[in-house]
Design a protein around this motif. Structure first.
Motif: not given
Length: 626
Positions: A317-327, A301-315
């Motif tokens: 509702p219970a195991n989805i994780q969102l982590n900011r990576q870079t700014r 996910v590329f945003t106006s202020g940072a880049e994010w990783m959405v993880s989960g294998d598979p994605l």
């Protein structure tokens, strides 16, 4: 007198910023150049004059270029202009349809493809599906949600009261929440749907009950469709793990929606089962308006202020994780779709002054965003369009100033080399389809579609053939009254002015190309003058320069005495009677005179002869006073 011999075997660092002229200690200095214009860097480190541009057609105005690949044999270029889509197959437009996007809205378009359907989004326009039925049959229609997402925009204390549970009902709100744009929008009351038909006032509306309501009377358990003319439409879109991913909208810029698995237009959250839809917001200490979503190793996910990783294998509702990576942040004023290069995602920074490689590192188990333009900052100046040529490993970025920057990126061989492309007029957009690179060029106020063509040495060019030979060649109406270069049977025939859309060749020719001239420039960095006594600042005498060439038909070299004092030395000329043979090997050129200014390059290759040129290495021999 000291003798110095320098061998430059590679240009793998490309054109370097003028800020690095004093950094001879860098490895990039050894493999870099001061100026590389209208050339491409080969993955092996050599320099080649870029191909010419073939004229394909005049466009109605500014355009966005989208690649559409249905199969290896069914590839198309979609050219979006003001309320129009042109479908090009090869070099011919095969279909056109009307679209809802104005010229002003083109920069904010986002898209993704699934089979024979292209999904296109814009935050101010209902999302559209462009569908291919055959080569010449294309259609466009708004999305149809099987189950659309909903959101509570009003404050939690605002209640909504239906007057009836079926049929027509009057919705009365405890605050002014309705606008004229709400007509046709679906609301939910207790997860049951009603559709707004008319407004009585800002706090009262007439609606049709779609799902029988449980009760009448005031309730806080209500919401409305997340996307509408009132709230805006999706801003970005992609497919990931068999889900349709929507990233942001006009009024919900930091929110993500993932459809049900295998049901791309069903965003019903249900009870949170593994295959049901997912919805969440990016919450952090800064604004994170989503500018692009990209399916890579993870959902990125590329945003106006940072880049994010959405993880989960598979994605789920219970195991989805969102982590900011870079700014770093991505551009806000326009959408430039990220591209994949060897497993890394290339994106343009919010500042428009850098291009980053978003790559996952197994050691840190996280993403990093290396700046690919750190040594060539002067080249990257507000990109407006980007495309990657996988066949030639070239990343093209069109800049707002009308130039195009080309990056040869070959991570395994440590090649990160920038060059600049320019043409008469201004480059406005770039797109790549199955190895063919197309550009939109603005010339004399008109926007034209052109394609890089290895068989051409001119821009806005056309070619013609005749089995026995001809003297008059037409098809140049787009260059009426312009001076063009003519190449007949492989030999340059000088310059002519296009008259009545035609040029002539005398004697007759079987194969002809004609178009606008463009000049290539290869200029090295100032020499590093190191002797056994340490560094020297001059004077220096250039004794000779040896160029190692590959299949080169023309070479023009300036050895520093200026074009007026010493004309360019030429191998090949602007006007020949027969095609010159391609030369492979070494050519040595002798020089005379001492130079006190050692900050200037010792030699420069520059020319517009429309013939091939490939430079592999340069050996320079110099003399210094002891």
């Amino acid at each position: 007198m000291s003798a110095i011999r320098r061998i430059k075997t590679s240009f793998a660092a490309g054109e370097l910023s003028p800020e690095l002229l004093g950094r001879a200690d860098l490895r990039a200095y050894e493999n870099g150049a001061a100026r590389l214009t209208n050339v491409f860097i080969l993955p092996t480190g050599g320099v080649r004059r870029r191909p010419g541009l073939r004229h394909l057609g005049v466009l109605p105005g500014p355009a966005r270029l989208i690649a559409f690949e249905f199969s290896t044999e069914q590839t198309y270029l979609l050219v979006l202009t003001d309320r129009r889509l042109g479908v090009w197959r090869g070099d011919v437009e095969v279909a056109s349809i009307a679209t809802p996007w104005t010229e002003a809205q083109l920069p904010q378009l986002g898209w993704t493809q699934s089979a024979d359907t292209l999904l296109v989004v814009h935050p101010e326009v209902p999302p559209q599906r462009i569908t291919r039925t055959s080569h010449v049959a294309w259609s466009i229609a708004p999305w149809s949600f099987e189950a659309e997402p909903y959101h509570r925009f009003a404050p939690a204390e605002v209640t909504l009261s239906p007057s009836a549970t079926t049929g027509s009902t009057i919705l009365t709100a405890s605050a002014s929440i309705f606008t004229a744009g709400h007509i046709g929008v679906v609301f939910r009351i207790g997860r049951k749907r009603v559709r707004i038909d008319a407004l009585n006032d800002p706090a009262s509306a007439v609606a049709t009950v779609i799902d029988t309501l449980a009760v009448t009377g005031p309730t806080q358990d209500w919401d409305e469709a997340a996307f509408s003319a009132v709230r805006g439409w999706p801003a970005s879109v992609c497919f990931h793990q068999d889900r349709l991913v929507i990233g942001g909208s006009r009024d919900l810029p930091n929110r993500l929606w993932l459809s049900r698995t295998g049901t791309l237009f069903n965003f019903d959250l249900g009870t949170g089962l593994d295959d049901q839809a997912i919805e969440f917001a990016l919450v952090s200490d800064q604004v994170n308006a989503i500018r692009a979503v990209f399916s890579g190793r993870h959902l990125q996910v590329f945003t106006s202020g940072a880049e994010w990783m959405v993880s989960g294998d598979p994605l789920t509702p219970a195991n989805i994780q969102l982590n900011r990576q870079t700014r770093v942040g991505s551009m806000v004023e326009r959408t430039i779709q990220p591209v994949d290069v060897d497993g890394a995602t290339i994106f343009v920074s919010r500042s428009g002054r850098s291009v980053h490689e978003f790559a996952y590192t197994d050691v840190e188990q996280a993403y990093q965003a290396a700046d690919l333009a750190v040594l060539a900052r002067h080249i990257v100046a507000t990109p407006v369009s980007m495309a990657y040529d996988q066949t030639r490993r070239l990343l093209h970025l069109v800049m707002a100033n009308g130039r195009m920057a080309t990056l040869t990126l070959f991570r395994a061989e440590q090649v990160t080399a920038w060059t600049q492309q320019e043409t008469e007029g201004a480059l406005r957009a770039v797109g790549e389809v199955d190895g063919a690179v197309y550009v939109v060029v603005e010339r004399e106020g008109a926007h034209r579609l052109e394609r890089f063509d290895e068989a051409l040495g001119v821009d806005a060019g056309m070619t013609g053939t005749h089995p026995t030979g001809a003297t008059t060649w037409s098809g140049l109406a787009h260059l009426a009254g312009r001076e063009v270069l003519v190449v007949a049977d492989g030999a340059p025939r000088g310059r002519q002015t296009v008259t009545d859309g035609s040029v002539t060749t005398d004697p007759p020719a079987r194969d002809v190309q004609a178009g606008l001239a463009y000049t290539h420039v290869i200029e090295p960095l100032p020499p590093e003058l190191m002797t056994q006594y340490g560094g020297r600042t001059g004077p220096v005498r250039l004794v000779s320069v040896t160029f190692r060439l590959l299949e080169t038909a023309a070479l023009a070299v300036d050895l520093g005495r200026g074009p007026e004092a010493v004309p360019f030395r030429r191998l090949g000329a602007l006007m020949l009677d027969a095609a010159p043979p391609a030369f492979t090997g070494d050519r040595t050129i002798r020089a005379l005179g001492w130079r006190r200014d050692t900050t200037r390059p010792l030699w420069r290759i520059e020319g517009d002869v429309p013939l091939p040129l490939t430079l592999l290495s340069v050996t320079t021999e110099m003399r210094l006073n002891s």
